[in-house]
Design a protein around this motif. Structure first.
Motif, mmCIF file in Angstrom:
data_model
loop_
_atom_site.group_PDB
_atom_site.id
_atom_site.type_symbol
_atom_site.label_atom_id
_atom_site.label_comp_id
_atom_site.label_asym_id
_atom_site.label_seq_id
_atom_site.Cartn_x
_atom_site.Cartn_y
_atom_site.Cartn_z
ATOM 1 N N TRP A 102 3.392 -6.505 -1.817
ATOM 2 C CA TRP A 102 3.746 -5.091 -2.037
ATOM 3 C C TRP A 102 3.538 -4.633 -3.466
ATOM 4 C CZ3 TRP A 102 7.490 -3.522 -5.471
ATOM 5 C CH2 TRP A 102 8.428 -4.493 -5.873
ATOM 6 N N SER A 103 3.731 -5.556 -4.429
ATOM 7 C CA SER A 103 3.629 -5.095 -5.817
ATOM 8 C C SER A 103 2.174 -4.840 -6.222
ATOM 9 C CB SER A 103 4.279 -6.109 -6.753
ATOM 10 O OG SER A 103 3.597 -7.343 -6.641
ATOM 11 N N LYS A 104 1.243 -5.212 -5.332
ATOM 12 C CA LYS A 104 -0.179 -5.008 -5.675
ATOM 13 C C LYS A 104 -0.822 -3.835 -4.926
ATOM 14 C CE LYS A 104 -0.770 -9.913 -6.696
ATOM 15 N NZ LYS A 104 0.384 -10.439 -5.871
ATOM 16 N N VAL A 105 -0.012 -3.001 -4.267
ATOM 17 C CA VAL A 105 -0.618 -1.853 -3.568
ATOM 18 C C VAL A 105 -1.286 -0.938 -4.589
ATOM 19 C CG1 VAL A 105 1.046 -1.872 -1.658
ATOM 20 C CG2 VAL A 105 1.467 -0.417 -3.662
ATOM 21 N N ASP A 106 -2.350 -0.263 -4.155
ATOM 22 C CA ASP A 106 -3.026 0.610 -5.119
ATOM 23 C C ASP A 106 -2.775 2.093 -4.855
ATOM 24 O OD1 ASP A 106 -4.627 0.789 -2.865
ATOM 25 O OD2 ASP A 106 -6.115 -0.611 -3.668
ATOM 26 N N CYS A 107 -1.939 2.385 -3.864
ATOM 27 C CA CYS A 107 -1.650 3.793 -3.568
ATOM 28 C C CYS A 107 -0.192 3.952 -3.138
ATOM 29 C CB CYS A 107 -2.591 4.273 -2.471
ATOM 30 S SG CYS A 107 -2.212 5.928 -1.879
ATOM 31 N N ILE A 108 0.444 5.015 -3.630
ATOM 32 C CA ILE A 108 1.812 5.363 -3.219
ATOM 33 C C ILE A 108 1.719 6.689 -2.470
ATOM 34 C CG2 ILE A 108 4.167 5.865 -3.981
ATOM 35 C CD1 ILE A 108 3.365 3.110 -4.888
ATOM 36 N N GLN A 148 -4.387 -1.264 7.615
ATOM 37 C CA GLN A 148 -5.463 -1.773 6.757
ATOM 38 C C GLN A 148 -5.383 -1.194 5.335
ATOM 39 O OE1 GLN A 148 -5.712 0.429 9.118
ATOM 40 N NE2 GLN A 148 -7.125 2.087 8.548
ATOM 41 N N GLU A 149 -4.677 -0.072 5.158
ATOM 42 C CA GLU A 149 -4.615 0.535 3.824
ATOM 43 C C GLU A 149 -3.561 -0.151 2.963
ATOM 44 O OE1 GLU A 149 -4.666 4.734 3.585
ATOM 45 O OE2 GLU A 149 -6.135 4.944 5.200
ATOM 46 N N LYS A 150 -3.920 -0.469 1.739
ATOM 47 C CA LYS A 150 -2.982 -1.139 0.830
ATOM 48 C C LYS A 150 -2.113 -0.101 0.114
ATOM 49 C CE LYS A 150 -4.615 -4.482 -1.746
ATOM 50 N NZ LYS A 150 -5.697 -5.059 -2.596
ATOM 51 N N SER A 151 -1.234 0.549 0.897
ATOM 52 C CA SER A 151 -0.417 1.621 0.350
ATOM 53 C C SER A 151 1.053 1.334 0.581
ATOM 54 C CB SER A 151 -0.749 2.949 1.037
ATOM 55 O OG SER A 151 -2.089 3.298 0.823
ATOM 56 N N ALA A 152 1.898 1.857 -0.287
ATOM 57 C CA ALA A 152 3.337 1.823 -0.073
ATOM 58 C C ALA A 152 3.822 3.257 0.119
ATOM 59 C CB ALA A 152 4.033 1.189 -1.259
ATOM 60 N N VAL A 153 4.964 3.389 0.785
ATOM 61 C CA VAL A 153 5.510 4.705 1.088
ATOM 62 C C VAL A 153 6.899 4.818 0.462
ATOM 63 C CG1 VAL A 153 6.550 5.997 3.011
ATOM 64 C CG2 VAL A 153 4.216 5.163 3.196
ATOM 65 N N ILE A 154 7.252 5.999 -0.016
ATOM 66 C CA ILE A 154 8.629 6.266 -0.436
ATOM 67 C C ILE A 154 9.274 7.108 0.658
ATOM 68 C CG2 ILE A 154 10.121 7.381 -2.144
ATOM 69 C CD1 ILE A 154 7.877 6.934 -4.180
ATOM 70 N N ALA A 155 10.360 6.597 1.224
ATOM 71 C CA ALA A 155 11.062 7.333 2.280
ATOM 72 C C ALA A 155 12.467 6.748 2.429
ATOM 73 C CB ALA A 155 10.275 7.250 3.590
ATOM 74 N N ASN A 156 13.206 7.223 3.441
ATOM 75 C CA ASN A 156 14.588 6.765 3.617
ATOM 76 C C ASN A 156 14.696 5.688 4.700
ATOM 77 O OD1 ASN A 156 14.552 8.050 6.124
ATOM 78 N ND2 ASN A 156 15.426 9.929 5.319
ATOM 79 N N ASP A 157 15.910 5.148 4.886
ATOM 80 C CA ASP A 157 16.196 4.120 5.892
ATOM 81 C C ASP A 157 15.678 4.457 7.284
ATOM 82 O OD1 ASP A 157 17.801 2.478 4.272
ATOM 83 O OD2 ASP A 157 19.482 3.875 4.483
ATOM 84 N N LEU A 158 15.938 5.697 7.684
ATOM 85 C CA LEU A 158 15.607 6.107 9.040
ATOM 86 C C LEU A 158 14.102 6.037 9.284
ATOM 87 C CD1 LEU A 158 17.029 7.230 11.559
ATOM 88 C CD2 LEU A 158 16.681 9.529 10.669
#
Lengths: 283, 283
Positions: B97-103, B144-154
């Motif tokens: 996760w720490s190496k994703v290139d997109c948020i 397949q995309e090396k992305s992380a998302v910011i969102a809530n628990d739900l």
């Protein structure tokens, strides 16, 4: 002059920057309000234009909170801009615009045109884009889709869309306000418009005591200083702690406003002058 | 009980409805604040939950303006909910996760996590979605995309994403407030929480005269009525006309608040009680 603004391109903030600064500025889009304000604080740009009220794209609270808690920037100007939303389509669909089956835009723009959409596109599907500019860009690249977009003049021009219905927003006296922020006083482009002088103060009450705000306002009232805006905002230190943003309709002078500030401080409040500047109403 | 809320699914408003109403409600997502309020007014749903302050998805001004100008709904409750943003990825990328290139997220959520992103993902690209829920849905469908998302628990639960870093938002006392609206008084689910009583008033000053607001606040101050929020909003009839939203920290009684209202009306102001209700702070 390098002026940063809350992007993306072709949104209302961009339109405000173009209209206000014209040829005198290199306008640079920033992805978020904090990015844009950081850039102004570090000297990467000379001024930052971010939404202060009623904006589609930016969380306005974020501007105020970041200004109060993080960035020692000064408000050096205010731009008031009417919200005008238009319905636009890809040029191929100009003749059949009333038969589109999908309306694409930022969700707030769709909400602002609620009555128009309810009476003209009762059965259309709504789709949401990250901004009105992004919606316009998408439609310009997908002419095969029978969709219309809600966006502003600049988006129509930027992405080559045809406006088929102007001013479809519900409230015709709706304005959005932007702050021009800089690390210190800067020279703004001379405006043909007459600006209104204003001073913005941040007042932090000593505790959440009944009547404290009333006492604070006395200091302005007996000096006949007119307030054009007052807003309470929770501090970020826990529930129940508030600060107030107060707009005084006058330039920072040497007697009246400093006198009011001294009195308010004597009550145990913390006061910060966030800026003394002119507000310009664009047409 | 049918409860409408500002959608889409898996956003903070949805989370607030689920936490507050639990099993007792059929939660229905509406696309915009006006749609949701219209549904409550027409009886299609029994209550509408819409953002009142600090919301990511809804334009909060729209709620207040629509309440004051259009829909004769009453505020029957308030839900205060902490804003907690988490970083999440598709389960396939938990170890890297720490190496994703997109948020990817709603632009306001990205702005709320500015400091975290600045120190951990200095070189990542940001992409903007129409909501945090939409961002989570996209990533669940595009492993397949090396992305992380910011969102809530739900959103993590709803779309099967793995939370890799909790509570990445910058301000830890940040709350969002929601109003529960109904055409009249309704029975809310019994809460194990203690609610705080509140009365919300809308006060329209006769004209933009210096000191008028100070006089209005006197009526509360000498009765020792504590105000927890005050906000000026422009009327939709032109510049320079304001109304005020005032929250009094007490239930509507038969003596004090009606007495204050009479005095304010005697000054030439128009006053509307928008609701007397309890505010519940959810954890």
């Amino acid at each position: 002059m390098r002026v940063g603004y809350l992007g993306p391109r072709a949104t209302f903030t961009h339109l405000a920057v173009d209209t206000f600064f014209g040829e005198s500025a290199d306008a640079l889009a920033y992805a978020t309000i904090p990015h844009c304000m950081d850039a102004a604080a570090s000297g990467e740009i000379e001024a930052a234009v971010v939404p202060l009220e009623n904006a589609l794209e930016g969380s306005v609270n974020l501007t105020v909170d970041y200004l109060v808690h993080e960035r020692p920037l000064t408000i050096v100007g205010e731009i008031v801009f009417p919200i005008r939303q238009h319905l636009m389509v890809h040029p191929e669909h100009v003749d059949s615009w009333s038969k589109v089956d999908c309306i694409l835009s930022h969700s707030h723009a769709i909400a602002q045109c609620h009555k128009f959409l309810h009476s003209h596109f009762k059965n259309a599907r709504f789709e949401y884009a990250a901004s009105t500019g992004a919606a316009a860009q998408y439609i310009s690249q997908h002419p095969q889709e029978k969709s219309a977009v809600i966006a502003n003049d600049l988006a129509a021009a930027e992405y080559g869309l045809s406006i088929v219905k102007q001013d479809i927003h519900d409230y015709h006296y709706n304005h959005t306000r932007f702050a021009v922020l800089a690390p210190g006083e800067i020279e703004l482009p001379r405006q043909p418009l007459q600006g209104t002088p204003k001073t913005t103060l941040m007042v932090m009450l000593p505790s959440d005591q009944s009547g404290a705000l009333h006492q604070v306002l006395s200091a302005f009232s007996w000096r006949k200083l007119n307030l054009s805006k007052i807003e309470s905002r929770p501090m970020k230190t826990g529930l129940g702690n508030y600060f107030f943003m107060i707009d005084v309709e006058m330039e920072l002078d040497e007697v009246l406003i400093p006198g009011a500030i001294s009195e308010i401080q004597a009550l145990g409040c913390e006061v910060k002058v966030l800026g003394s500047y002119h507000a310009y109403i664009l047409k």
